[in-house]
Write a protein that holds these residues in place. Structure first.
Motif, short mmCIF file in Angstrom:
data_model
loop_
_atom_site.label_atom_id
_atom_site.label_comp_id
_atom_site.label_asym_id
_atom_site.label_seq_id
_atom_site.Cartn_x
_atom_site.Cartn_y
_atom_site.Cartn_z
N VAL A 57 0.84 -1.20 0.00
CA VAL A 57 0.00 0.00 0.00
C VAL A 57 0.88 1.25 0.00
N ASP A 58 0.50 2.22 -0.80
CA ASP A 58 1.21 3.50 -0.86
C ASP A 58 0.97 4.26 0.44
N ARG A 59 2.02 4.45 1.24
CA ARG A 59 1.91 5.16 2.51
C ARG A 59 2.75 6.43 2.48
N THR A 60 2.74 7.12 1.33
CA THR A 60 3.50 8.35 1.18
C THR A 60 3.08 9.39 2.22
N TYR A 79 -8.18 10.67 14.21
CA TYR A 79 -9.53 10.42 14.72
C TYR A 79 -9.48 10.07 16.21
N PRO A 80 -10.44 10.55 17.05
CA PRO A 80 -11.66 11.31 16.73
C PRO A 80 -11.46 12.82 16.61
N ASN A 81 -10.22 13.29 16.70
CA ASN A 81 -9.96 14.70 16.43
C ASN A 81 -9.91 14.92 14.92
N ASN A 82 -9.86 16.15 14.52
CA ASN A 82 -9.93 16.46 13.09
C ASN A 82 -8.72 15.95 12.32
N TYR A 83 -8.99 15.43 11.13
CA TYR A 83 -7.90 15.05 10.23
C TYR A 83 -7.22 16.32 9.70
N GLY A 84 -6.06 16.17 9.11
CA GLY A 84 -5.32 17.31 8.62
C GLY A 84 -5.69 17.70 7.19
N ASN A 85 -5.15 18.81 6.74
CA ASN A 85 -5.32 19.21 5.35
C ASN A 85 -4.39 18.40 4.45
N ASN A 86 -4.82 18.23 3.21
CA ASN A 86 -4.00 17.58 2.17
C ASN A 86 -3.55 16.17 2.55
N GLU A 87 -4.46 15.41 3.14
CA GLU A 87 -4.20 14.02 3.47
C GLU A 87 -4.60 13.13 2.29
N THR A 88 -3.82 12.09 2.03
CA THR A 88 -4.18 11.07 1.05
C THR A 88 -3.83 9.72 1.65
N CYS A 89 -4.84 8.91 1.94
CA CYS A 89 -4.63 7.64 2.64
C CYS A 89 -5.33 6.51 1.89
N TYR A 90 -4.70 5.34 1.89
CA TYR A 90 -5.27 4.15 1.27
C TYR A 90 -5.29 2.99 2.27
N TRP A 91 -6.39 2.27 2.29
CA TRP A 91 -6.47 1.02 3.06
C TRP A 91 -6.90 -0.07 2.08
N PHE A 92 -6.12 -1.13 2.03
CA PHE A 92 -6.41 -2.24 1.11
C PHE A 92 -6.70 -3.48 1.94
N ILE A 93 -7.95 -3.91 1.90
CA ILE A 93 -8.38 -5.11 2.63
C ILE A 93 -8.23 -6.30 1.68
N PHE A 159 -8.99 7.84 1.22
CA PHE A 159 -9.45 9.07 1.88
C PHE A 159 -8.61 10.23 1.38
N LYS A 160 -9.28 11.33 1.05
CA LYS A 160 -8.59 12.50 0.51
C LYS A 160 -9.16 13.78 1.12
N SER A 161 -8.29 14.66 1.58
CA SER A 161 -8.72 15.98 2.07
C SER A 161 -8.00 17.07 1.28
N ASP A 162 -8.64 18.24 1.15
CA ASP A 162 -8.01 19.34 0.44
C ASP A 162 -7.30 20.26 1.42
N GLY A 163 -7.04 21.49 1.02
CA GLY A 163 -6.25 22.39 1.86
C GLY A 163 -7.05 23.28 2.76
N ASP A 164 -8.35 23.01 2.95
CA ASP A 164 -9.19 23.91 3.76
C ASP A 164 -10.32 23.13 4.43
N LYS A 165 -10.61 23.45 5.66
CA LYS A 165 -11.71 22.88 6.45
C LYS A 165 -11.53 21.39 6.70
N THR A 166 -11.53 21.03 7.97
CA THR A 166 -11.41 19.62 8.35
C THR A 166 -12.50 19.24 9.32
N ARG A 167 -12.72 17.96 9.46
CA ARG A 167 -13.73 17.43 10.38
C ARG A 167 -13.11 16.27 11.15
N SER A 168 -13.94 15.57 11.92
CA SER A 168 -13.43 14.47 12.75
C SER A 168 -13.12 13.22 11.96
#
Length: 243
Positions: A57-60, A79-93, A159-168
């Motif tokens: 899995v790509d864990r860059t 989690y459960p705090n807010n994720y960061g900006n510009n995150e890119t995560c992969y989970w391969f089951i 999972f992908k986030s951009d550079g603005d606004k985050t949630r839990s």
């Protein structure tokens, strides 16, 4: 074919097959998990996978993982705090041959946008190399059943986030279900017995909701003490988009 700014993975794979780019490569070279042999006799991997054989899995972004245990959970960064900006995560089951995967979300709170363009969660139910349905917004403590997930022995989540606004973010659970032959049950292949939880009525029919992107079905607790009915009264699943 492809995008205006670059070729997609499918484009590259199609071109390689059309022009027999791998015909001179060693026959012993194989690529796993939907990867293909490129013109340089190396594996070209689907988005989210890497390694010589597309088996890692790509864990860059220092998040995500390869999940092979029979069951477990995973969650967005912090989690459960807010994720960061510009995150890119992969989970391969990844399950064994003929196994099936069940995926559900215990909670989900991702920046909401009608088309899920900003922050989003993608569940690739049709293969590692094909885009999946995107999820965003606040779902709450319900169960979301990924469409067709139980019919596959592997599942990619991005999972992908951009550079603005985050949630839990989210927390998800999965289970790899062995086929009857794997489990040594001695039952006919393809036949699966399902035991419903006591105290609940049967689920009603699936109904489209959430702007047509999901479907929901509900059941009722038939006990006097509602707390004695384990689990949730609703199930959600993604609706496959027609092309």
């Amino acid at each position: 074919m492809g995008q205006r700014d670059h070729l997609t993975f499918i484009d590259l794979m199609t071109v390689n097959k059309m022009f027999l780019c791998a015909v001179k490569c060693p026959s012993s070279l194989t690529c796993a998990n939907g990867g293909f042999i490129g013109v340089g006799c190396n594996c070209i991997c689907p988005d989210g996978l890497t390694g010589d054989k597309c088996d890692r899995v790509d864990r860059t972004s220092d998040c995500g993982n390869l999940l092979t245990s029979s069951e477990g959970h995973f969650q967005s960064p912090n989690y459960p705090n807010n994720y960061g900006n510009n995150e890119t995560c992969y989970w391969f089951i990844k399950g064994g041959p003929l196994s099936k995967i069940e995926l559900s979300f215990d909670s989900l709170n991702i920046e909401k946008e009608e088309s899920c363009l900003y922050d989003w969660l993608e569940v690739r139910t049709n293969g590692t190399h094909l885009p999946g349905s995107r999820i965003c917004g606040h779902i709450g403590l319900t169960t979301i059943q990924a469409a067709y997930a139980v019919e596959s022995d592997s599942l990619m989540i991005k999972f992908k986030s951009d550079g603005d606004k985050t949630r839990s973010g989210f927390r998800a659970s999965y289970r790899i279900v062995q086929s009857p032959s794997q489990a040594g049950m001695g039952t006919t292949p393809g036949v699966r017995a399902i035991m419903t939880e006591t105290g609940w009525s049967n689920f009603g029919p699936w109904k489209t909701c959430c702007g047509g992107t999901m479907a929901v079905r509900k059941r009722k607790c038939q006990r006097m003490d509602k707390s004695q009915c384990p689990g949730q009264d609703s199930e959600y699943r993604l609706v496959a988009k027609r092309k």
